[in-house]
Design a protein around this motif. Structure first.
Motif, PDB file in Angstrom:
ATOM      1  N   UNK A  35      46.935  70.035  35.789  1.00 19.08           N
ATOM      2  CA  UNK A  35      46.114  68.885  35.415  1.00 19.08           C
ATOM      3  C   UNK A  35      44.910  68.746  36.352  1.00 19.08           C
ATOM      4  N   UNK A  36      45.150  68.844  37.647  1.00 21.15           N
ATOM      5  CA  UNK A  36      44.072  68.666  38.620  1.00 21.15           C
ATOM      6  C   UNK A  36      43.022  69.762  38.475  1.00 21.15           C
ATOM      7  N   UNK A  37      43.440  71.018  38.456  1.00 20.04           N
ATOM      8  CA  UNK A  37      42.474  72.119  38.463  1.00 20.04           C
ATOM      9  C   UNK A  37      41.731  72.263  37.140  1.00 20.04           C
ATOM     10  N   UNK A  49      50.807  65.610  31.014  1.00 21.29           N
ATOM     11  CA  UNK A  49      51.577  66.012  32.189  1.00 21.29           C
ATOM     12  C   UNK A  49      53.058  66.106  31.844  1.00 21.29           C
ATOM     13  N   UNK A  50      53.554  65.165  31.064  1.00 19.41           N
ATOM     14  CA  UNK A  50      54.971  65.184  30.677  1.00 19.41           C
ATOM     15  C   UNK A  50      55.270  66.388  29.795  1.00 19.41           C
ATOM     16  N   UNK A  51      54.435  66.652  28.809  1.00 19.28           N
ATOM     17  CA  UNK A  51      54.688  67.799  27.931  1.00 19.28           C
ATOM     18  C   UNK A  51      54.526  69.112  28.693  1.00 19.28           C
ATOM     19  N   UNK A  52      53.587  69.169  29.614  1.00 21.06           N
ATOM     20  CA  UNK A  52      53.408  70.359  30.435  1.00 21.06           C
ATOM     21  C   UNK A  52      54.612  70.564  31.349  1.00 21.06           C
ATOM     22  N   UNK A  63      58.539  71.944  38.462  1.00 18.48           N
ATOM     23  CA  UNK A  63      57.819  71.935  37.184  1.00 18.48           C
ATOM     24  C   UNK A  63      56.777  70.830  37.153  1.00 18.48           C
ATOM     25  N   UNK A  64      57.123  69.664  37.703  1.00 15.59           N
ATOM     26  CA  UNK A  64      56.154  68.569  37.774  1.00 15.59           C
ATOM     27  C   UNK A  64      54.986  68.948  38.684  1.00 15.59           C
ATOM     28  N   UNK A  65      55.279  69.554  39.831  1.00 17.89           N
ATOM     29  CA  UNK A  65      54.211  69.969  40.751  1.00 17.89           C
ATOM     30  C   UNK A  65      53.271  70.975  40.090  1.00 17.89           C
TER      31      UNK A  65
END
Length: 157
Positions: A69-71, A6-9, A61-63
């Motif tokens: 991540x979720x999908x 998540x952080x790298x994304x 960007x986090x959202x």
């Protein structure tokens, strides 16, 4: 491990968002005072981007990374087709970006021209993303095909 993803994304999406905003800022350099009034994102009118706008882009960007991540997580949707995952992620991102645009004042919510610009920008960003993804997939496929051909030519040894 998932936190690192998540952080790298988020960092990846944030970097691409900044690049997109920088291009617009360069294109709008020297624009009128009206742009300053209309958009918080371009409040410096081609002279840079505010720290507030940077934080807002980081939040979006986090959202976007969280939606990805979720999908695409096998934990939540094990049997969902990839086409459905991509479609639902795009819808999630579209709504998240739209809500952030209104909440953060990136453009006037009551101005229909701004919404057309938003939709066109989203479509352009999506098209660029799909093009990059297709090129990357094609390059990886070519690499794997070459490896397979080498393996076959060596007789499986």
């Amino acid at each position: 491990m998932e936190n690192k993803r998540i952080i790298s994304s988020t960092a990846e999406v944030f970097t691409l968002s900044l690049a997109f905003v920088c291009v617009f800022n360069l294109a709008l350099r020297g624009s009128s005072e009206e742009l300053r009034r209309l958009s918080q994102l371009f409040a410096l009118c081609g002279e840079g981007i505010s720290f507030t706008a940077l934080g807002e882009l980081l939040a979006l960007s986090f959202l976007i990374s969280f939606a990805r991540y979720v999908w695409f997580s096998e934990r939540f949707f094990k049997n969902m087709l990839m086409v459905n995952r991509i479609t639902l992620m795009l819808i999630s991102v579209f709504f998240a970006a739209g809500i952030c645009s209104v909440v953060f004042g990136w453009f006037p919510a009551k101005m229909w021209q701004a919404w057309i610009g938003f939709v066109l920008s989203f479509a352009l960003g999506t098209a660029v993303s799909f093009t990059v993804m297709a090129l990357r997939t094609r390059a990886e496929s070519k690499k794997y095909q070459q490896t397979l051909n080498t393996y076959r030519n060596d007789g499986g040894k």
